[in-house]
Write a protein that holds these residues in place. Structure first.
Motif, mmCIF file in Angstrom:
data_model
loop_
_atom_site.group_PDB
_atom_site.id
_atom_site.type_symbol
_atom_site.label_atom_id
_atom_site.label_comp_id
_atom_site.label_asym_id
_atom_site.label_seq_id
_atom_site.Cartn_x
_atom_site.Cartn_y
_atom_site.Cartn_z
ATOM 1 N N PRO A 186 0.792 -1.268 0.045
ATOM 2 C CA PRO A 186 -0.169 0.121 0.147
ATOM 3 C C PRO A 186 0.818 1.336 -0.024
ATOM 4 N N TYR A 187 2.054 1.334 0.641
ATOM 5 C CA TYR A 187 2.728 2.343 0.859
ATOM 6 C C TYR A 187 3.391 2.649 -0.589
ATOM 7 N N ALA A 188 3.964 1.604 -1.177
ATOM 8 C CA ALA A 188 4.560 1.911 -2.493
ATOM 9 C C ALA A 188 3.441 2.480 -3.514
ATOM 10 N N ALA A 192 3.622 5.876 -5.671
ATOM 11 C CA ALA A 192 3.566 6.083 -6.868
ATOM 12 C C ALA A 192 2.540 6.981 -7.378
ATOM 13 N N GLN A 193 1.306 6.594 -6.789
ATOM 14 C CA GLN A 193 0.286 7.835 -7.108
ATOM 15 C C GLN A 193 0.580 9.605 -6.864
ATOM 16 N N LEU A 194 1.536 9.453 -5.688
ATOM 17 C CA LEU A 194 1.765 10.760 -5.523
ATOM 18 C C LEU A 194 2.836 11.484 -6.392
ATOM 19 N N THR A 195 3.564 10.633 -6.790
ATOM 20 C CA THR A 195 4.936 11.178 -7.842
ATOM 21 C C THR A 195 4.502 10.990 -9.201
ATOM 22 N N GLY A 196 3.295 10.122 -9.574
ATOM 23 C CA GLY A 196 3.202 10.005 -10.855
ATOM 24 C C GLY A 196 3.865 8.935 -11.560
ATOM 25 N N THR A 197 4.964 8.604 -10.901
ATOM 26 C CA THR A 197 5.843 7.466 -11.494
ATOM 27 C C THR A 197 5.734 6.155 -10.317
ATOM 28 N N GLU A 198 6.220 5.084 -11.216
ATOM 29 C CA GLU A 198 6.251 3.828 -10.267
ATOM 30 C C GLU A 198 7.250 3.842 -9.523
ATOM 31 N N GLU A 200 9.822 2.390 -7.114
ATOM 32 C CA GLU A 200 10.339 0.967 -7.097
ATOM 33 C C GLU A 200 11.505 1.053 -5.846
ATOM 34 N N PRO A 201 11.066 0.274 -4.824
ATOM 35 C CA PRO A 201 12.198 0.405 -3.798
ATOM 36 C C PRO A 201 13.267 -0.477 -4.012
ATOM 37 N N GLU A 202 14.512 -0.256 -3.386
ATOM 38 C CA GLU A 202 15.623 -0.884 -3.567
ATOM 39 C C GLU A 202 15.522 -2.340 -3.340
#
Length: 256
Positions: A186-188, A192-198, A200-202
Motif C-alpha cells: 500500500p505504501y509503495a 507511485a500515485q503521489l509522484t506519478g511514477t512507479e 520501485e524500492p531498492e
C-alpha cells in the motif's frame, strides 16, 4: 400543519443532520497515536498478507540480508541511526524513512533519528509486545524530539498517513518514541500515485537454486532455509498447494 407536527419534523431533521455529521467526522476522530489491539491486528494482518517471516534469530536475519529481502539503511544528512541492532529493513521501509526524513529536515531543521529497525524475536526487549512486527522487517522506531513543533509536525504526518491506510503509528512512552509499521505494498502504491511514477524500492535481483526435498522437509522449512517465501517457491514450481514429497526437485528463488 399543527405546531406539534412541525416540531416533530424539525427534531427528526436535526437528528438526521447530527447523525450525518457524526458519520463524516468519525474516521478523523478515530485516528490517534495511542495504539490498540485493533492496531496490532492490522499490523499482523499486513505481515501475513505479505507472507512475511517473523525472524527468530540473528542468523536468520543475516540469511534474509544475504538473500536481498532486507536492505541496509546507512543514514544521510536527513536522518541517522542510534543503537540499532540491525540497520536493515524491508525496501519499502527504507523508501519511507528517506522520504519522511527529507521532509522532516525541511520542516523542523533537525535530523530524524531511527532507534530500531529489524529486530529478531531473540532481541526483543522485555517491554515489547509479543505481537510486534519488528521481526518481519516492516517496522521502525523513531526518537521523540525535544521540540514541541517537531513533535507536532511528525505526529500530524503520521496520522495523515495512517488515515490513508499505508501504515500504523503508535506514540510509546517508555522510552519515548514513535513505533511505525509500514504496509509495504500500500505504501509503495501511495508513493507511485503521489509522484506519478512507479516507485520501485531498492531490491536485489532474484535468482534460483535447485533443491532436492529431503524426507520430513516441509515447504516452510525450505523457505526458511533459503530466506524466501512459500508463495515464491509455489509460483516458481507451479504448485497449487504446499504439499511436496521426498526426492522432489524444486526451483527455489533466492536473491543474488
Amino acid at each position: 400543519m399543527t405546531p406539534s407536527t412541525r416540531t416533530g419534523r424539525i427534531l427528526r431533521s436535526g437528528t438526521r443532520a447530527l447523525a450525518l455529521l457524526l458519520l463524516q467526522t468519525a474516521p478523523v476522530a478515530a485516528q490517534s497515536l495511542r495504539g490498540s489491539p485493533a492496531s496490532l491486528d492490522r499490523q499482523n494482518d499486513q505481515a501475513r498478507g505479505h507472507d512475511y517471516t517473523y525472524l527468530a534469530s540473528a542468523a536468520q536475519v543475516r540469511r534474509f540480508i544475504e538473500s536481498g529481502y532486507l536492505v541496509r539503511l546507512d543514514g544521510n544528512p536527513d536522518y541517522s541511526l542510534k543503537a540499532v541492532s540491525f540497520p536493515y529493513a524491508r525496501p519499502e521501509v527504507k523508501m519511507f524513512v528517506e522520504r519522511l526524513a527529507a521532509q522532516y529536515r525541511r520542516a523542523c531543521g533537525e535530523e530524524l533519528v531511527v532507534t530500531s529497525l529489524t529486530r529478531p524475536l531473540s532481541r526483543q526487549p522485555r517491554n515489547a509486545s509479543d505481537r510486534s512486527v519488528h521481526p518481519t522487517g516492516m517496522a521502525i522506531d523513531l526518537r521523540r524530539s525535544n521540540s514541541p513543533a517537531c513533535r507536532s509536525w511528525l505526529e500530524r504526518v503520521l496520522l495523515e498517513l495512517e488515515g490513508k491506510r499505508v501504515l500504523e503509528a503508535t506514540r510509546e512512552r517508555r522510552p519515548p518514541h514513535y513505533h511505525v509499521a509500514i504496509f509495504p505494498r500500500p505504501y509503495a502504491s501511495y508513493v507511485a500515485q503521489l509522484t506519478g511514477t512507479e516507485a520501485e524500492p531498492e531490491r536485489v535481483a532474484p535468482g534460483e537454486v535447485d533443491h532436492r526435498v529431503a524426507r520430513g522437509e516441509s515447504l516452510w522449512v525450505i523457505a526458511q532455509r533459503y530466506g524466501t517465501t512459500l508463495d515464491s517457491i509455489r509460483q516458481a514450481n507451479g504448485l497449487s498447494s504446499s504439499r511436496i514429497y521426498a526426492g522432489q526437485l524444486l526451483r527455489v528463488p533466492v536473491a543474488r
